[in-house]
Design an enzyme around this catalytic site. Structure first.
Site, PDB file in Angstrom:
ATOM      1  N   THR A  28       0.853  -1.185   0.000  1.00  0.00           N
ATOM      2  CA  THR A  28       0.000   0.000   0.000  1.00  0.00           C
ATOM      3  C   THR A  28       0.888   1.234   0.000  1.00  0.00           C
ATOM      4  O   THR A  28       1.985   1.227   0.552  1.00  0.00           O
ATOM      5  CB  THR A  28      -1.009   0.022   1.175  1.00  0.00           C
ATOM      6  OG1 THR A  28      -2.004   1.011   0.909  1.00  0.00           O
ATOM      7  CG2 THR A  28      -0.360   0.294   2.506  1.00  0.00           C
ATOM      8  N   CYS A  34      -2.644   7.715   7.907  1.00  0.00           N
ATOM      9  CA  CYS A  34      -3.236   6.374   7.869  1.00  0.00           C
ATOM     10  C   CYS A  34      -2.258   5.352   8.447  1.00  0.00           C
ATOM     11  O   CYS A  34      -1.055   5.579   8.491  1.00  0.00           O
ATOM     12  CB  CYS A  34      -3.561   5.977   6.435  1.00  0.00           C
ATOM     13  SG  CYS A  34      -4.790   7.018   5.629  1.00  0.00           S
ATOM     14  N   HIS A  51      -5.419  -0.791   5.096  1.00  0.00           N
ATOM     15  CA  HIS A  51      -5.009   0.619   5.011  1.00  0.00           C
ATOM     16  C   HIS A  51      -6.110   1.423   5.701  1.00  0.00           C
ATOM     17  O   HIS A  51      -7.138   1.729   5.113  1.00  0.00           O
ATOM     18  CB  HIS A  51      -4.855   1.022   3.543  1.00  0.00           C
ATOM     19  CG  HIS A  51      -4.318   2.405   3.341  1.00  0.00           C
ATOM     20  ND1 HIS A  51      -3.334   2.670   2.433  1.00  0.00           N
ATOM     21  CD2 HIS A  51      -4.631   3.593   3.904  1.00  0.00           C
ATOM     22  CE1 HIS A  51      -3.065   3.971   2.440  1.00  0.00           C
ATOM     23  NE2 HIS A  51      -3.855   4.551   3.340  1.00  0.00           N
TER      24      HIS A  51
END
Length: 167
Positions: A28, A34, A51
């Site tokens: 990711t 995040c 994520h």
């Protein structure tokens, strides 16, 4: 001579999660505030990557919000799917990255501390399920891209302007 099987890189978007098995790896990008939470079972060589954008689904404006967006619901769904694939919570381990404080705020408003709050929420949820976080690269103020290899159990982290590290 045996041919080494070359796998694919499975990409996980923001507010998304996926599960991978060898020879594939999972990646990711764009982890700022995040959290990228990798849960893996060494015995089964199965890994999941979520994520996560926000700490808590109670922040959702509607009941039909994307469950992968929030730490609590994303990890609940990931664990359910890993269990269906034969993984046991007692064997699962976690590696996490992200949770940066991308902007500075002088107001001291707790709501603006999204990165640190995401990190705290993910750790709390994993602790609730008795899943040990064995490595992390969290905090700071830089974006990250991560890629996990379920065979080597390595999390490669590329941090903006800081190069690559492996945990």
């Amino acid at each position: 001579m045996t041919k080494i099987e070359q796998g694919q890189i499975i990409k996980v978007g923001m507010a998304d999660w996926k599960i991978v098995e060898p020879p594939d790896t999972i990646r990711t990008s764009g982890l700022g505030s995040c959290i990228g939470a990798v849960l893996y079972d060494e015995t089964k060589q199965i890994a999941a990557l979520a994520h996560v954008m926000l700490p808590d689904s109670t922040m959702a404006k509607s009941q039909d919000a994307n469950r992968a967006k929030f730490a609590d619901t994303a990890l609940e769904d990931v664990l359910e799917m890993l269990n269906k694939k034969g993984c046991s919570n007692s064997r699962l381990k976690a590696k996490i990255a992200g949770g940066a404080q991308m902007f500075s705020y002088s107001s001291g408003n707790e709501m603006m501390r999204i990165g640190p709050r995401n990190t705290e929420a993910v750790k709390e949820i994993l602790s609730h399920y008795r899943i040990k976080v064995i490595a992390e690269d969290t905090g700071g103020n830089k974006g990250r891209t991560i890629e996990f290899n379920p065979v080597e159990k390595t999390l490669h982290i590329r941090t903006v302007n800081q190069g690559e590290s492996i945990i």
